[in-house]
Enzyme design. Structure first.
Site, mmCIF file in Angstrom:
data_model
loop_
_atom_site.group_PDB
_atom_site.id
_atom_site.type_symbol
_atom_site.label_atom_id
_atom_site.label_comp_id
_atom_site.label_asym_id
_atom_site.label_seq_id
_atom_site.Cartn_x
_atom_site.Cartn_y
_atom_site.Cartn_z
ATOM 1 C CD GLU A 254 -4.409 -0.624 9.160
ATOM 2 O OE1 GLU A 254 -5.110 -0.272 8.202
ATOM 3 O OE2 GLU A 254 -3.591 -1.570 9.090
ATOM 4 C CD GLU B 5 -3.212 0.591 2.059
ATOM 5 O OE1 GLU B 5 -4.103 1.446 2.215
ATOM 6 O OE2 GLU B 5 -3.206 -0.493 2.673
#
Length: 891
Positions: free
Chosen positions: A741, A472
């Site tokens: 996260e 990502e």
């Protein structure tokens, strides 16, 4: 006369600026005095062309009566390309004392007009080196210089990533150049001073070019070639001689090409380097390139070239391996002691053809085995094949990894001995100056601050990425806007975000829509709270640095985003249509959902109001009266409809979530008794969860601020100090060294939240740092006066919080600001440092009645620098000028 001098100067936030295309660069300076309460009364700036003696001045402001000392624009004759300009500053204080001139510093222009480029884009001939070739390719050219050299500059860029070599020496320390920008619109080039690398006679210049972000894989779907299918390079070398003449060497069809030892290089996957294929001396003047291939000129790179805008990526620290383990599965794994971003450098002496592989991971699983499932498609591996003729050293060239643990395969003699000294991490990130510091009496909060810093370092790699390890590593706008205030405190982020905002503006749709990742890679939906980075980040930069030019540059983009929202809803004051990420990763989400329980239209409309207010305030700063009136009316309409749609007649929010309540307070969407009731309910919602949060990316940054603003700081502190899941300190208890996260990335039993989306270096929840600095330590600025010209020092001291002291310092554009407090016996000790040319309002908490504080006030109010002392509802308000102060206040 006491000390009064210019302590430090800068141009466009940097002391020396090599290679800029800014036509009116701005000057700033910091002053120093050993007297309290000092203000600047006047300044003088001088600029000279190629002359540090200032005998022939190009621009002289003369003495200007003004307190201004930051971002003063150059207003002299038009600057010329490829020219060095020296500057210096003199100042007067409020007593008429005149300083000496500052030491000369310089800025140097690159190309002020794109048409000045005389080189061509070149790439290897496709019939000889396949454009799809995975190997990085080499480009070189030899040339002859016949006179005494005065100065030499290289201007260089690539479609892909490049490294520059001159006469067998690597030029510069910058990595991953030319960086990642909106390539179809903007491509940065770099300027290098190569005067010392050249010599009279035969010279050579060389480039290594790899895929990088331009041609390599981006995103989680395995797509390559987002910007182009052909790597290319462009270079111009200008050599000035002592006699005033000049030579120019450019990329053109006379260059030669080949491949070399870098057989493979990908941002996500790593690099393979075969040292047996090295071409010794390939960038040197004596190298025979007869067997190399032709190059061709290509026109496949359409971008507009711009000079380097942000700080380049560099190695900022080297960290040796701490220890190693042999896992239950039999792997040899290094522990680097810190989750970080960079590249491993290995040292080895082995037989020719020895194949060494390093794999990178953030965590070990609960059995203690090397864990890579959360990397998804990213391999994060580097492979080195030895040439075998003595000691060798290697670190990757065109990739970076996010990791704490490194699995070693193929290194000779591992079974007998793991030589920790042979493995070092070279930490990489955009080389922004460190500006902020926080420390307190609670070790877990100090570790949290360390985690915030490492998360920012690891994710500020030319763009503000979400994570640095999996497939990502994108510039998500939502992550950036929630973290912006914390980011700008910790590091000088103006050039970094200025460059990124220019990419945002370039990628913005004609309808005003803002992609959710910048630079855009397409196929990701538009969303509220993400697109609002277009307004929130420019305004944050203005507030932090007093940078009016960023508002001028971005204003049309900011307006376009608000107008895009206006066009989306069923009616102009609501945003109740389309896709939204919502309160991403909120813990109150419905099953199998990531987007939280707070209605997405409530969040969208709240951010609509917030962005509209920012545009209104920006219009006021820029003196756009009609726009100010227009967006004042629009903001009023949005707030009214928000209250009609989401607040009951008795003052209750229709969405009973922590995030909804925090946003309503933080964005000033309610007032009076309604706001008090909503704040009370927010407090109850947290208590109902036993002092735990349920918020996601959108609600979390505002939660503690909303509580403290409405008198519930005790609850905010309990949230902050919570160590059980979910909380900021739960990951710390679990051994985190960066921000996770997910609140439960690693669960209590050691298992993982998920395999698909579980980064252990994801800075968004690190937004709590802003609360640590501004509330816990109390270092803040007046919201109506940008750039810390007027400071507000207001620590929220809670006797029973478990925090007995806290300190924050910040290197502002005016100088060092410090706010520190500690509790000793029945007193609060307050220490502050206020830089010259600023003033401060210090609010000191005390529960003693006014009469008992009278003696304290009388003992301090006559001190030098004290402007006034007043009683306030919860203590004392002190107005001071610059200087260092200490006060001992009864609790």
């Amino acid at each position: 006369m006491k000390v009064w001098c210019v302590k430090e100067t800068s141009v466009e936030y940097r002391q020396k600026l090599l290679g800029t295309d800014i036509r009116k660069p701005r000057f700033s300076w910091k002053t120093l005095s050993d007297r309290r309460g000092v203000l600047q009364s006047a300044y003088q700036i001088q600029v000279a062309e190629e002359d540090d003696s200032f005998t022939n001045k190009l621009w002289d402001t003369r003495k200007i009566d003004s307190e201004e000392a930051i971002l003063i624009p150059y207003e002299g004759p038009e600057l010329m390309s490829r020219t060095r300009y020296y500057y210096r500053v003199k100042v007067w204080d409020d007593q008429g004392n005149e300083s000496l001139w500052s030491d000369p510093d310089f800025f140097e222009t690159a190309f002020l007009c794109g048409e000045e480029w005389r080189s061509s884009w070149i790439t290897p001939h496709p019939a000889m080196i396949n454009p799809a070739e995975e190997s990085a390719f080499l480009l070189r050219k030899s040339f002859v210089l016949k006179k005494d050299i005065a100065a030499a500059r290289v201007y260089c860029t690539s479609a892909g990533l490049y490294e520059l070599y001159m006469n067998e020496k690597r030029v510069g320390k910058d990595l991953l150049t030319p960086g990642w920008s909106s390539y179809q619109h903007r491509l940065q080039y770099q300027t290098y001073d190569v005067t010392q690398e050249l010599r009279d006679g035969i010279n050579a210049v060389g480039l290594i070019v790899a895929d990088g972000w331009y041609k390599g894989e981006l995103g989680w779907e395995g797509h390559k070639g987002h910007y182009g299918s052909t790597r290319a390079a462009r270079l111009e070398l200008y050599v000035k001689y002592q006699d005033g003449s000049e030579d120019l060497i450019v990329t053109d069809p006379t260059w030669r090409s080949s491949t070399g030892p870098i057989q493979y290089a990908e941002i996500y996957h790593g690099e393979r380097y075969d040292a047996r294929l090295e071409k010794e001396g390939w960038s040197g003047s004596n190298y025979n390139d007869a067997a190399w291939y032709e190059v061709i000129v290509t026109d496949q790179v359409p971008a507009n070239l711009v000079a380097q805008e942000n700080e380049p990526v560099r190695i900022t620290e080297s960290r040796p391996a701490v220890s190693y383990v042999v896992t239950p599965e039999g792997d040899y794994v290094l522990d680097m002691g810190q989750n970080m971003v960079g590249r491993m450098r290995l040292a080895v002496e082995a037989e020719e053809g020895t194949r060494i592989r390093l794999s990178h991971a953030e965590v070990l699983d609960k059995e203690g085995n090397f864990y890579t499932d959360n990397l998804r498609g990213a391999k994060q591996q580097v492979e080195y094949i030895t040439k075998g003729n003595g000691p060798e050293s290697y670190a990757s060239h065109f990739t970076f990894q996010g990791f704490r643990y490194v699995k070693i395969e193929g290194y000779p003699g591992l079974e007998k001995h793991v030589p920790l000294e042979s493995f070092t991490c070279e930490v990489m990130h955009s080389d922004m100056p460190s500006t902020g510091h926080f420390h307190c009496s609670h070790p877990l909060l100090n570790q949290l601050q360390s985690n915030i810093l490492w998360g920012q370092r690891g994710n500020f790699v030319d763009v503000p990425t979400d994570c640095p390890q999996r497939d990502e590593r994108l510039g998500w706008t939502g992550d950036a806007q929630v973290f912006i205030n914390t980011a700008l405190f910790n590091y000088q982020g103006a050039p970094f975000f200025t460059k990124w905002l220019r990419d945002l503006k370039a990628d913005q749709g004609e309808d005003g829509s803002v992609p959710s990742v910048i630079p855009s890679i397409g196929n990701i939906p538009i969303s509220s709270a993400w697109g609002d980075a277009a307004t929130i980040i420019p305004w944050a930069i203005y507030q932090q640095y007093g940078d009016k030019r960023i508002l001028e540059e971005q204003y049309e983009s900011m307006k376009a985003w608000v107008e895009y929202i206006r066009d989306q809803g069923d009616e102009p004051y609501l945003w109740n249509t389309g896709f939204h990420f919502g309160d991403w990763l909120g813990l109150d989400a419905h099953e199998n959902s990531y987007d939280g329980a707070t209605p997405k239209d409530l969040i969208a409309t709240a951010y609509y109001a917030h962005s509209t207010r920012i545009v209104r305030d920006t219009a006021a700063v820029l003196n756009y009266r009609e726009d100010y009136d227009k967006y004042t009316e629009l903001h009023r309409g949005i707030v009214n409809i928000f209250q009609e749609e989401y607040v009951t007649p008795r003052g209750k929010l229709t969405a009973d979530t922590q995030t909804a309540h925090a946003l309503a307070i933080a964005f000033e969407l309610v007032e009076g008794k309604t706001k008090a009731r909503i704040a009370q309910r927010l407090n109850q919602l947290i208590q109902e969860k036993d002092d735990h949060l349920t918020t996601g990316f959108v609600g979390t940054p505002h939660l503690c601020f909303a509580l403290s603003a409405e008198g519930y700081t005790d609850t905010a502190y309990r949230l902050l100090m919570q160590t059980s899941y979910p909380s900021w300190l739960y990951p710390v208890i679990k051994g985190a060294t960066t921000i996770w996260e997910h609140w439960d990335g690693i669960k209590e039993d050691g298992s993982f939240w998920s395999r698909d989306m579980n980064s252990f270096n994801h800075y968004a929840y690190g937004a709590i740092g802003d609360y640590l600095y501004r509330v816990v330590a109390g270092l803040d600025r007046d919201p109506h006066i940008p750039g810390y010209k007027k400071l507000v020092i207001q620590p929220a001291i809670q006797e029973n919080s478990g925090i007995t002291n806290a300190e924050a310092s910040y290197e502002s554009e005016y100088g060092l600001i410090r706010s520190a407090w500690r509790i000793e016996d029945e007193y609060i000790i307050i220490e502050v440092s206020i830089p010259s040319n600023t003033t401060a309002l210090i609010r000191v908490p005390s529960s003693l009645p006014q009469a008992e504080l009278q003696e304290w006030v009388e003992s301090y109010q006559k001190e030098e620098g004290m402007m006034s002392v007043n009683w306030a509802a919860q203590g004392i308000e002190i107005q001071t000028g610059s200087g260092d102060y200490q006060w001992k206040v009864p609790l």
